[in-house]
Design an enzyme around this catalytic site. Structure first.
Site, mmCIF file in Angstrom:
data_model
loop_
_atom_site.group_PDB
_atom_site.id
_atom_site.type_symbol
_atom_site.label_atom_id
_atom_site.label_comp_id
_atom_site.label_asym_id
_atom_site.label_seq_id
_atom_site.Cartn_x
_atom_site.Cartn_y
_atom_site.Cartn_z
ATOM 1 N N HIS A 97 64.533 9.494 56.397
ATOM 2 C CA HIS A 97 64.444 8.553 55.320
ATOM 3 C C HIS A 97 63.941 7.168 56.419
ATOM 4 O O HIS A 97 63.540 6.390 55.851
ATOM 5 C CB HIS A 97 66.003 8.068 54.949
ATOM 6 C CG HIS A 97 66.790 7.508 55.906
ATOM 7 N ND1 HIS A 97 67.377 7.950 56.891
ATOM 8 C CD2 HIS A 97 67.028 5.926 56.064
ATOM 9 C CE1 HIS A 97 67.943 7.259 57.766
ATOM 10 N NE2 HIS A 97 67.707 6.105 57.186
ATOM 11 N N ASP A 98 63.856 7.427 57.719
ATOM 12 C CA ASP A 98 63.099 6.213 58.633
ATOM 13 C C ASP A 98 62.230 6.804 59.413
ATOM 14 O O ASP A 98 61.805 6.270 60.348
ATOM 15 C CB ASP A 98 64.446 5.612 59.438
ATOM 16 C CG ASP A 98 65.050 4.459 58.787
ATOM 17 O OD1 ASP A 98 64.412 4.030 57.929
ATOM 18 O OD2 ASP A 98 66.238 4.348 59.313
ATOM 19 N N HIS A 112 66.654 2.902 65.458
ATOM 20 C CA HIS A 112 66.188 3.518 64.357
ATOM 21 C C HIS A 112 65.239 4.608 65.055
ATOM 22 O O HIS A 112 64.028 4.666 65.012
ATOM 23 C CB HIS A 112 65.098 2.267 63.320
ATOM 24 C CG HIS A 112 65.683 1.764 62.489
ATOM 25 N ND1 HIS A 112 65.918 0.339 62.722
ATOM 26 C CD2 HIS A 112 66.332 2.068 61.109
ATOM 27 C CE1 HIS A 112 66.715 -0.101 61.668
ATOM 28 N NE2 HIS A 112 67.141 0.766 60.800
ATOM 29 N N ASP A 120 73.134 5.226 54.747
ATOM 30 C CA ASP A 120 72.278 4.243 55.649
ATOM 31 C C ASP A 120 72.852 3.053 56.363
ATOM 32 O O ASP A 120 72.773 2.975 57.412
ATOM 33 C CB ASP A 120 71.044 4.103 55.047
ATOM 34 C CG ASP A 120 69.990 3.377 55.872
ATOM 35 O OD1 ASP A 120 69.857 3.925 57.202
ATOM 36 O OD2 ASP A 120 69.089 2.378 55.486
ATOM 37 N N HIS A 140 69.633 8.061 64.689
ATOM 38 C CA HIS A 140 69.931 7.391 63.525
ATOM 39 C C HIS A 140 69.727 8.209 62.386
ATOM 40 O O HIS A 140 70.818 8.384 61.439
ATOM 41 C CB HIS A 140 69.400 6.245 63.333
ATOM 42 C CG HIS A 140 69.492 5.367 61.992
ATOM 43 N ND1 HIS A 140 70.637 5.031 61.531
ATOM 44 C CD2 HIS A 140 68.451 5.170 61.231
ATOM 45 C CE1 HIS A 140 70.387 4.432 60.295
ATOM 46 N NE2 HIS A 140 69.122 4.747 59.984
HETATM 47 ZN ZN ZN Z 1 68.084 4.091 58.359
#
Ligand code: ZN
Length: 517
Positions: A286-287, A250, A389, A254
């Site tokens: 998103h992360d 992560h 994802d 990614h």
């Molecule tokens: Zn992700």
């Protein structure tokens, strides 16, 4: 890897004497710089591994510095503009473990020794992968300089409530020059972005940053959303510094991979360019701030962020809050206080929340029950980001296997962290010692940049070689495909036959893993 930066004519002598006699192994290097402008440029350039040069013909690659495996102490002489550097460091380089002190804070021997002794403890935490994760996730002490999830959240929210100008020293950086962009690099990256066989493991950080820029600039142009190129690059540099490079899976690599997948799906499934922009943008953030562990571990040991979000979708809430705060600061024309700006923010937030695997079954049911509901633009953005994802299993086998190796390593870290916390979370340098699945076992831990050392041969490793190095991959892949991916992509492709290649790839990858199990 710890650094001591001496900025603006700070004398090296007395500090160096204290270090040499009492803490000889604290810093790996000393860097002397003229002023704050030079310092900020230096941090950017070492973070992404690019020289700052005027001529593109010169070689433009240096090894990125691994900031997160150590501390960066910056001692400077305050001038009128930059009295306290710490707010700037937290705002633009949240993951770097950078701590700024003024020369006067180190004036007498006692205070210098007590500060250095504290820094020595922090540097030891940073060197140990599991102790470091534990610190990020569970600590909430007074300002220490090391990254903390809860502080990251508080900082972006605090900055969001103030009227902030971007410091001149950052505004004046020409980020495209810093990346050393050439027409050759641009067309090579476009070629790789334009295919489902996108291979981000072969890209260096500066190239990943530029991939993010190329896609967002194109989407913004198509959607007629204005943003200055240098400001867009600053947003992406800030995002990159808000992801942990040391995470196995992560990390920013990614994020760029999911962004590319979301864009590939969006351009096939959406007709409104503004929606393509929003979902592509949501994918890149998103992360953000991900610690390389999961919601279950955050909740199990009462992380301050888990308590803050009442143990619900902890990571997804955190990513959403950090990212939307960054967007309202860096792209106010798109995500602002107008009703349209708020609507855009809601769409991005909903799409990021959809990546919580706890709701996976709901999305499968939604696809099964009503094709029409899934086609609603609001749901579709969430479905696209969710699909992107978990799209590693839909990529060509070689690329899919590389992602599988990295997630296997991250799962190992989660198991080690669980054991570490169960024993009371005490720092013990043996925690990162033994690991069943270790790529290139016996070599130094490959944690330099985004989970892999880009100079090694990871991205050329075949699925067969990877399975040999990571015997747990086939079972893990079969489990994930059978439990989540195959049914989801089968329903997704039934609703949207134009992306039927997704389910075909999942099936053929599964066949390979079965043959290896
Ligand atoms: Zn992700």
């Amino acid at each position: 890897m710890s650094s001591l930066f001496l900025v603006g004519g700070v004398a090296q002598g007395p500090l160096q004497d204290a270090i040499d006699t009492r803490f000889p192994s604290l810093f790996d290097r000393v860097v002397v710089l003229d002023d704050i402008n030079q310092l900020l440029l230096y941090l950017y350039r070492e973070r992404v591994g690019a020289k700052y040069i005027a001529s593109a013909s010169d070689s433009n690659t240096i090894k990125p510095w691994s900031f997160e495996t150590g501390i960066a102490l910056i001692v400077h002489r305050p001038d009128g503009t930059y009295k306290d550097l710490n707010p700037i460091l937290q705002r633009f380089f949240p993951c770097l473990n950078a701590i700024a002190l003024t020369e006067s804070q180190l004036r007498d021997d006692d205070s210098t020794l007590s500060i250095l002794s504290r820094l020595q403890q922090l540097a030891l935490i940073c060197r140990d992968r599991i102790a470091r994760m534990s610190h990020w996730m569970y600590d909430d002490g007074p300002f220490s300089g090391l990254y903390l999830m809860i502080r990251h959240l508080r900082c972006v929210q605090q900055f969001n409530q103030q009227v902030n100008v971007i410091p001149r020293a950052i505004r004046s950086i020409d980020f495209a020059s810093l990346l050393g962009v050439t027409p050759e690099m641009e067309s090579r990256l476009w070629d790789s972005l334009d295919t489902w066989s996108f291979q981000p493991h072969s890209l260096q950080t500066k190239e990943l940053v530029y991939c993010g820029f190329l896609l967002l600039r194109q989407c913004a142009r198509d959607a007629k959303s204005t943003v200055q190129e240098n400001k867009l690059l600053l947003l992406i540099f800030t995002l990159e510094s808000s992801y942990h490079q040391v995470n196995r899976f992560h990390n920013f690599r990614h994020a760029v991979d999911v962004m590319q997948a979301a864009w590939q799906l969006a351009k096939r499934l959406l007709t409104d360019p503004l929606q393509v922009l929003l979902v592509t943008l949501a994918a890149l953030g998103h992360d953000v701030g991900h610690p390389g562990a999961n919601n279950q571990l955050l909740c199990k040991y009462n992380s301050p962020v888990a308590l803050h979000y009442k143990q619900r979708s902890v990571l997804e809430n955190l990513h959403t809050d950090i990212f939307t705060s960054l967007l309202s600061e860096h792209w106010p024309q798109l995500i602002g206080k107008t009703s349209q700006g708020r609507q855009h923010m809601e769409l991005i937030s909903e799409a990021i929340m959809a990546t919580d695997m706890a709701f996976h079954g709901n999305y499968v049911r939604q696809l099964q029950e009503s094709n029409q509901a899934a086609r609603d633009p609001r749901s579709l953005l969430s479905l696209i980001l969710k699909a992107a994802d978990i799209s590693n299993v839909t990529r060509p086998l070689t690329i899919s296997a590389q992602w599988a190796a990295l997630i296997t390593l991250e799962f190992d870290d989660c198991a080690l962290l669980d054991r570490y916390q169960a024993k009371g979370g005490k720092h013990n340098s043996s925690t990162s010692g033994s690991r069943r699945n270790s790529y290139a076992e016996g070599r130094n831990s490959p944690e330099l940049e985004h989970g892999i050392d880009y100079s090694d041969d990871f991205y050329t490793a075949s699925p067969e070689q990877l399975t040999e190095n990571f015997p747990a991959i086939p079972a893990g892949q079969i489990f994930f495909i059978d439990t989540f991916a195959e049914q989801f992509f089968a329903e997704f492709c039934k609703t949207f036959p134009q992306v039927g290649f997704l389910v075909e790839n999942v099936k053929s990858n599964r066949e390979f893993w079965v043959s290896r199990s």
